[in-house]
Design a protein around this motif. Structure first.
Motif, PDB file in Angstrom:
ATOM      1  N   GLY A  72      -1.960   7.256  -2.534  1.00 47.88           N
ATOM      2  CA  GLY A  72      -3.386   7.260  -2.242  1.00 47.88           C
ATOM      3  C   GLY A  72      -3.912   8.668  -2.014  1.00 47.88           C
ATOM      4  N   ASP A  73      -3.124   9.487  -1.306  1.00 46.39           N
ATOM      5  CA  ASP A  73      -3.510  10.879  -1.085  1.00 46.39           C
ATOM      6  C   ASP A  73      -3.521  11.651  -2.405  1.00 46.39           C
ATOM      7  N   VAL A  74      -2.554  11.375  -3.271  1.00 47.36           N
ATOM      8  CA  VAL A  74      -2.498  12.056  -4.567  1.00 47.36           C
ATOM      9  C   VAL A  74      -3.705  11.690  -5.421  1.00 47.36           C
ATOM     10  N   LEU A  75      -4.033  10.404  -5.464  1.00 47.27           N
ATOM     11  CA  LEU A  75      -5.118   9.929  -6.325  1.00 47.27           C
ATOM     12  C   LEU A  75      -6.496  10.194  -5.739  1.00 47.27           C
ATOM     13  N   GLY A  76      -6.595  10.118  -4.423  1.00 46.01           N
ATOM     14  CA  GLY A  76      -7.910  10.221  -3.800  1.00 46.01           C
ATOM     15  C   GLY A  76      -8.607   8.885  -3.711  1.00 46.01           C
ATOM     16  N   ALA A  77      -7.838   7.799  -3.752  1.00 45.08           N
ATOM     17  CA  ALA A  77      -8.353   6.433  -3.618  1.00 45.08           C
ATOM     18  C   ALA A  77      -7.191   5.565  -3.162  1.00 45.08           C
ATOM     19  N   PRO A  78      -7.458   4.430  -2.504  1.00 41.52           N
ATOM     20  CA  PRO A  78      -6.349   3.573  -2.058  1.00 41.52           C
ATOM     21  C   PRO A  78      -5.490   3.115  -3.237  1.00 41.52           C
ATOM     22  N   VAL A  79      -4.167   3.193  -3.069  1.00 42.69           N
ATOM     23  CA  VAL A  79      -3.239   2.784  -4.124  1.00 42.69           C
ATOM     24  C   VAL A  79      -2.299   1.713  -3.581  1.00 42.69           C
ATOM     25  N   TYR A  80      -2.130   0.665  -4.369  1.00 47.45           N
ATOM     26  CA  TYR A  80      -1.220  -0.429  -4.032  1.00 47.45           C
ATOM     27  C   TYR A  80      -0.199  -0.576  -5.155  1.00 47.45           C
ATOM     28  N   LEU A  81       1.039  -0.871  -4.787  1.00 52.81           N
ATOM     29  CA  LEU A  81       2.107  -1.052  -5.755  1.00 52.81           C
ATOM     30  C   LEU A  81       2.411  -2.540  -5.910  1.00 52.81           C
ATOM     31  N   LYS A  82       2.257  -3.050  -7.114  1.00 53.59           N
ATOM     32  CA  LYS A  82       2.603  -4.435  -7.395  1.00 53.59           C
ATOM     33  C   LYS A  82       4.062  -4.464  -7.843  1.00 53.59           C
ATOM     34  N   ALA A  83       4.938  -4.936  -6.961  1.00 55.14           N
ATOM     35  CA  ALA A  83       6.382  -4.758  -7.111  1.00 55.14           C
ATOM     36  C   ALA A  83       7.023  -5.851  -7.961  1.00 55.14           C
ATOM     37  N   ALA A 126      -1.103  -0.123  -9.067  1.00 59.10           N
ATOM     38  CA  ALA A 126      -0.143   0.373 -10.054  1.00 59.10           C
ATOM     39  C   ALA A 126       0.973  -0.646 -10.179  1.00 59.10           C
ATOM     40  N   ILE A 127       1.133  -1.228 -11.358  1.00 62.38           N
ATOM     41  CA  ILE A 127       2.169  -2.234 -11.564  1.00 62.38           C
ATOM     42  C   ILE A 127       3.517  -1.542 -11.776  1.00 62.38           C
ATOM     43  N   VAL A 128       4.476  -1.856 -10.906  1.00 66.00           N
ATOM     44  CA  VAL A 128       5.866  -1.404 -11.082  1.00 66.00           C
ATOM     45  C   VAL A 128       6.558  -2.557 -11.809  1.00 66.00           C
ATOM     46  N   VAL A 186       0.841  -1.196   0.000  1.00 63.84           N
ATOM     47  CA  VAL A 186       0.000   0.000   0.000  1.00 63.84           C
ATOM     48  C   VAL A 186       0.878   1.248   0.000  1.00 63.84           C
ATOM     49  N   SER A 187       0.447   2.284  -0.714  1.00 62.35           N
ATOM     50  CA  SER A 187       1.156   3.561  -0.744  1.00 62.35           C
ATOM     51  C   SER A 187       0.214   4.664  -0.273  1.00 62.35           C
ATOM     52  N   GLY A 188       0.419   5.092   0.974  1.00 55.76           N
ATOM     53  CA  GLY A 188      -0.402   6.174   1.506  1.00 55.76           C
ATOM     54  C   GLY A 188      -0.197   7.466   0.743  1.00 55.76           C
ATOM     55  N   PHE A 189       1.055   7.745   0.338  1.00 55.59           N
ATOM     56  CA  PHE A 189       1.349   8.980  -0.387  1.00 55.59           C
ATOM     57  C   PHE A 189       0.592   9.021  -1.712  1.00 55.59           C
TER      58      PHE A 189
END
Length: 413
Positions: A36-47, A308-310, A31-34
């Motif tokens: 998520g704040d930018v997007l306005g929805a929960p964001v997860y990074l698939k590493a 978001a796929i990295v 999970v990326s809180g930063f």
């Protein structure tokens, strides 16, 4: 199969997962809180930058090689790549006991060349550009009988990459949006097909957004034309997704299953790489950071939990140094100014004091009498400072002007 191939079935992807699982890691979903704040929805990074070989490519490469007949394995395989595909094929061949020859451009980054050879492949440096490299690999296949392994436009490659889509939904069943980088389309077509079929079976929808580098964006014009078209490539730091034409197999799948394709600039990519380093402690290559770049650039509308796929982390340290500097400048945290000064003692100290008053930390200085436009009684000072964002950057420039200087901003290459 219909006349138009629209990707593997869920059963085929599940079967591929069992095969690919012998070599590929289940990579973290963080999970990326930063973001998520930018997007306005929960964001997860698939590493997938933490995947074996440093990228998702091992999935498709291993599955393709695993399906070769004994006679084809005996002939060996050949591929053309400047990076991630090379390492994926090399490791897959090593694991399966198949001889591999990888054609790479002469200017390939040393770490990528060393990694490919480290996996046991015979790396052949051929041609100054990838076009010549690809031609060399195809000629080698014709002359020797080696099986050519394409980077994205093959059913087995697409199926192998599709395993990532199911893996994401296993880790985050509530995902409503997946953002995926697009080059030739192998990853995007596989992930989109897998995610859409899984969501459909669950009686819900899921949004898939593709991201291309602005200077290598062949999908937007192709989608507008309704068929693959070639777009001349312009320079971009995202070499991993710099493909001039969509794949013949991947295009109709993306046309059917990807909801939108957006583009990002090199500045966007540099900022994303910096954010991943600072905020997520992840090292990504520019192409691998494209999904994050799209979020930071405001190209993604919020719609529920977002992945978001990295996609890769194989970056040359020298390129990383340049990209970080560019990302700092693009984020208004690095500022280089050129100031013309009277050629007399004490001027450099005065400038340093003035910048200290503006709370700007000096990190690099070049002081010369040899510069076009200089009068005989002048010197040119190029001075780089750390700043804390756009407001502080403007404040530094304003303070210099208030005390009588005429600073010019120098753009970092």
């Amino acid at each position: 199969m219909t006349d138009t191939y629209l990707g593997p079935s869920i059963d085929e992807i599940e079967q591929a997962r069992e095969v690919v699982g012998a070599v590929a890691h289940v990579t973290p979903l963080e999970v990326s809180g930063f973001l998520g704040d930018v997007l306005g929805a929960p964001v997860y990074l698939k590493a997938e930058n933490l995947q074996r070989t440093g990228a998702y490519k091992i999935r498709g490469a291993y599955y393709r090689l695993s399906r070769l007949s004994p006679e084809e394995r005996e002939r060996g395989v050949v591929a053309a790549s400047a990076g991630n595909h090379a390492q994926g094929v090399a490791l897959a061949a090593q694991q399966l006991g198949i001889a591999a020859t990888i054609f790479m451009p002469r200017g390939v980054a040393l770490p990528k060349l060393q990694a490919t050879r480290g996996y046991g492949a015979d790396a052949v440096l051929h041609g100054p550009t990838f076009t010549e490299t690809l031609e060399g690999a195809i000629e080698f296949a014709a002359a020797t009988g080696a099986v050519f392994i394409p980077p994205y436009d093959h059913e087995d490659i697409i199926t192998g990459q599709a395993t990532l889509g199911l893996e994401i939904l296993d880790q985050l069943p509530a995902a409503q949006t997946i953002i995926v980088p697009i080059g030739g389309g192998g990853l995007a077509s596989g992930v989109a097909r897998a995610a859409k079929l899984r969501a459909e079976a669950e009686g819900r929808s899921i949004r898939i957004i593709g991201v291309q580098a602005e200077n290598a964006a062949s999908f937007p014009p192709s989608l507008a034309a309704g068929e693959p078209v070639t777009k001349p490539l312009e320079p971009t730091i995202a070499d991993g997704i710099a493909v001039a034409r969509p794949g013949d197999l991947t295009f109709p799948i993306i046309q059917a299953y990807v909801d939108e394709v957006v583009t990002v600039t090199d500045d966007d990519l540099a900022r994303a790489l910096l954010v991943l380093l600072e905020r997520a402690k992840l090292v990504a290559e520019p192409a691998g950071a494209a999904s994050v770049a799209a979020i930071l650039a405001g190209k993604i509308a919020p719609a529920g939990p977002t992945v978001a796929i990295v996609s890769g982390g194989n970056i040359d340290p020298l390129l990383m140094q340049r990209v970080i500097a560019h990302g700092l400048e693009a984020s208004d945290r690095y500022l280089t100014l050129r100031i013309m000064l009277p050629d007399r003692p004490g001027q450099l100290a005065t400038i340093a004091d003035t910048l200290a008053e503006a709370n700007a930390n000096v990190i690099e200085v070049m002081h010369t009498r040899h510069h076009s436009g200089l009068q005989i009684s002048q010197v040119a000072l190029d001075i780089s400072v750390e700043t804390r964002g756009s407001e502080h950057r403007a404040s530094v420039i304003r303070h210099l002007r208030e005390v009588g200087y005429d600073p010019k901003v120098v753009i970092v290459d």
